[in-house]
Motif scaffolding. Sequence first.
Motif, PDB file in Angstrom:
ATOM      1  N   ASN A 252      82.121  33.717 -60.043  1.00 16.56           N
ATOM      2  CA  ASN A 252      82.978  33.950 -61.196  1.00 16.56           C
ATOM      3  C   ASN A 252      82.434  33.329 -62.479  1.00 16.56           C
ATOM      4  N   LEU A 253      82.685  34.007 -63.599  1.00  9.66           N
ATOM      5  CA  LEU A 253      82.424  33.481 -64.929  1.00  9.66           C
ATOM      6  C   LEU A 253      83.736  33.455 -65.699  1.00  9.66           C
ATOM      7  N   GLU A 254      83.902  32.422 -66.531  1.00  9.51           N
ATOM      8  CA  GLU A 254      85.067  32.330 -67.406  1.00  9.51           C
ATOM      9  C   GLU A 254      84.638  32.774 -68.803  1.00  9.51           C
ATOM     10  N   ILE A 255      85.299  33.801 -69.336  1.00  2.00           N
ATOM     11  CA  ILE A 255      84.961  34.352 -70.642  1.00  2.00           C
ATOM     12  C   ILE A 255      86.144  34.143 -71.593  1.00  2.00           C
ATOM     13  N   ASP A 256      85.834  33.673 -72.799  1.00  2.00           N
ATOM     14  CA  ASP A 256      86.866  33.358 -73.784  1.00  2.00           C
ATOM     15  C   ASP A 256      86.516  34.007 -75.115  1.00  2.00           C
ATOM     16  N   TRP A 257      87.316  35.005 -75.515  1.00  2.00           N
ATOM     17  CA  TRP A 257      87.159  35.645 -76.829  1.00  2.00           C
ATOM     18  C   TRP A 257      88.446  35.478 -77.641  1.00  2.00           C
ATOM     19  N   SER A 258      89.125  34.346 -77.413  1.00  2.00           N
ATOM     20  CA  SER A 258      90.414  34.123 -78.059  1.00  2.00           C
ATOM     21  C   SER A 258      90.288  33.927 -79.556  1.00  2.00           C
ATOM     22  N   THR A 259      89.104  33.549 -80.032  1.00  2.00           N
ATOM     23  CA  THR A 259      88.907  33.376 -81.474  1.00  2.00           C
ATOM     24  C   THR A 259      88.825  34.720 -82.190  1.00  2.00           C
ATOM     25  N   GLY A 260      88.503  35.784 -81.449  1.00  2.00           N
ATOM     26  CA  GLY A 260      88.250  37.074 -82.082  1.00  2.00           C
ATOM     27  C   GLY A 260      86.918  37.116 -82.795  1.00  2.00           C
ATOM     28  N   GLY A 261      86.178  36.008 -82.712  1.00  2.00           N
ATOM     29  CA  GLY A 261      84.852  35.913 -83.322  1.00  2.00           C
ATOM     30  C   GLY A 261      83.804  35.710 -82.248  1.00  2.00           C
ATOM     31  N   VAL A 262      83.357  34.449 -82.066  1.00  2.00           N
ATOM     32  CA  VAL A 262      82.341  34.176 -81.057  1.00  2.00           C
ATOM     33  C   VAL A 262      82.952  34.263 -79.662  1.00  2.00           C
ATOM     34  N   VAL A 263      82.106  34.579 -78.705  1.00  2.00           N
ATOM     35  CA  VAL A 263      82.497  34.647 -77.297  1.00  2.00           C
ATOM     36  C   VAL A 263      81.921  33.422 -76.584  1.00  2.00           C
ATOM     37  N   TYR A 264      82.737  32.782 -75.763  1.00  2.00           N
ATOM     38  CA  TYR A 264      82.282  31.648 -74.963  1.00  2.00           C
ATOM     39  C   TYR A 264      82.223  32.063 -73.495  1.00  2.00           C
ATOM     40  N   MET A 265      81.141  31.676 -72.840  1.00  2.00           N
ATOM     41  CA  MET A 265      80.941  31.960 -71.426  1.00  2.00           C
ATOM     42  C   MET A 265      80.713  30.643 -70.694  1.00  2.00           C
ATOM     43  N   THR A 266      81.425  30.427 -69.600  1.00  3.09           N
ATOM     44  CA  THR A 266      81.251  29.207 -68.804  1.00  3.09           C
ATOM     45  C   THR A 266      81.000  29.586 -67.348  1.00  3.09           C
ATOM     46  N   GLY A 267      79.948  28.990 -66.780  1.00  2.00           N
ATOM     47  CA  GLY A 267      79.621  29.248 -65.388  1.00  2.00           C
ATOM     48  C   GLY A 267      78.534  28.310 -64.900  1.00  2.00           C
ATOM     49  N   PRO A 268      78.224  28.353 -63.606  1.00  4.41           N
ATOM     50  CA  PRO A 268      77.248  27.433 -63.028  1.00  4.41           C
ATOM     51  C   PRO A 268      75.806  27.862 -63.264  1.00  4.41           C
ATOM     52  N   ALA A 269      74.918  26.895 -63.134  1.00  2.00           N
ATOM     53  CA  ALA A 269      73.471  27.146 -63.128  1.00  2.00           C
ATOM     54  C   ALA A 269      72.867  26.130 -62.167  1.00  2.00           C
ATOM     55  N   SER A 270      72.171  26.618 -61.141  1.00  2.00           N
ATOM     56  CA  SER A 270      71.764  25.751 -60.033  1.00  2.00           C
ATOM     57  C   SER A 270      70.265  25.794 -59.782  1.00  2.00           C
ATOM     58  N   PHE A 271      69.683  24.618 -59.549  1.00  2.00           N
ATOM     59  CA  PHE A 271      68.288  24.506 -59.134  1.00  2.00           C
ATOM     60  C   PHE A 271      68.139  24.986 -57.700  1.00  2.00           C
ATOM     61  N   VAL A 272      67.056  25.728 -57.416  1.00  3.87           N
ATOM     62  CA  VAL A 272      66.813  26.219 -56.066  1.00  3.87           C
ATOM     63  C   VAL A 272      65.613  25.501 -55.450  1.00  3.87           C
ATOM     64  N   PHE A 273      64.433  25.672 -56.055  1.00  3.23           N
ATOM     65  CA  PHE A 273      63.250  24.972 -55.570  1.00  3.23           C
ATOM     66  C   PHE A 273      62.172  25.000 -56.638  1.00  3.23           C
ATOM     67  N   SER A 274      61.144  24.181 -56.424  1.00  2.06           N
ATOM     68  CA  SER A 274      59.973  24.176 -57.304  1.00  2.06           C
ATOM     69  C   SER A 274      58.751  24.601 -56.507  1.00  2.06           C
ATOM     70  N   GLY A 275      57.700  25.018 -57.212  1.00  2.42           N
ATOM     71  CA  GLY A 275      56.510  25.466 -56.534  1.00  2.42           C
ATOM     72  C   GLY A 275      55.335  25.588 -57.490  1.00  2.42           C
ATOM     73  N   THR A 276      54.257  26.144 -56.982  1.00  5.37           N
ATOM     74  CA  THR A 276      53.019  26.287 -57.744  1.00  5.37           C
ATOM     75  C   THR A 276      52.565  27.732 -57.702  1.00  5.37           C
ATOM     76  N   LEU A 277      52.195  28.258 -58.870  1.00  5.82           N
ATOM     77  CA  LEU A 277      51.633  29.583 -58.978  1.00  5.82           C
ATOM     78  C   LEU A 277      50.126  29.471 -59.136  1.00  5.82           C
ATOM     79  N   ASN A 278      49.385  30.200 -58.336  1.00  4.11           N
ATOM     80  CA  ASN A 278      47.941  30.275 -58.461  1.00  4.11           C
ATOM     81  C   ASN A 278      47.574  31.638 -59.041  1.00  4.11           C
ATOM     82  N   LEU A 279      47.070  31.646 -60.253  1.00  2.00           N
ATOM     83  CA  LEU A 279      46.810  32.904 -60.948  1.00  2.00           C
ATOM     84  C   LEU A 279      45.324  33.182 -61.049  1.00  2.00           C
TER      85      LEU A 279
END
Length: 279
Positions: A252-279
């Motif tokens: 779920n995301l919480e969306i707030d446009w109660s100002t009638g101007g800017v929109v606010y979005m609230t939600g999670p952001a989670s780390f999964v893993f780190s790694g190395t790219l060989n190009l």
Amino acid sequence: MTTLMFEKYHGLGNDFILLDNRHSHEPLLTSEQAQQICDRNFGVGADGVIFLLPGQDDSDYTMRIFNSDGSEPEMCGNGIRCLAQFAAQLDGQEQVTYRIHTLAGVITPERQGDGRVKVNMGEPRLLAGQIPTTLKAESEKVVDVPLTVGDRTWQVTTVSMGNPHCIVFVDDVASVPLEQLGPEFEHHAQFPQRINTEFIEVTQGNYVKMRVWERGAGATLACGTGACASVVAGVLTGRCDPCTTVELPGGNLEIDWSTGGVVYMTGPASFVFSGTLNL
């Protein structure tokens, strides 16, 4: 061989490879390389690659992103929440608010301390020329306008959150043949720069269900800008409240446009893993 460290994050299952690009104003990867790395069978697997570049126009940082098909969108709502968490980890400090320059303008994510990020997404753009779409004259809004896709005519509303969205309200979002309709909407002749498409089922005034076909990424588990655009469309058409919970396949995301101007979005952001790219 070039070696690059990366971290992977997700926002409600919308997943990204993030790269520390602070020493250069140009992305470290080409769009073709990003496309290869996003491949879920032959690469790391992701919906996109996000680069954290030096700031510009008095911003703290700049965000660039390549979709999994190699195209470059203006910005990404779930991605910018992930980028805020990534930047704080790299900075080694508990900075709460960042000003992030994007191709859609300066966006301000605020870390909440509970794994969630609240983002000032700016004001929605509603005129046909701002989407862009040829469904109406450039100076007109596109609200509940008929659009024929396949063998059916749909009522659509278009909103830009810096990137283009077409919102379709349906009775049962689960029954929408997304894999069939998504590409047909995305590449419709009425959308000269292609389009993100959200199918929305309103269950009550402050709660909606959403499925999304993202321009350049296909069906994803979540789309932050799409959730914002959908609530704006719901308010414009009288279907939902300015403060609405959007249920996506990834959460779920919480969306707030109660100002009638800017929109606010609230939600999670989670780390999964780190790694190395060989190009």
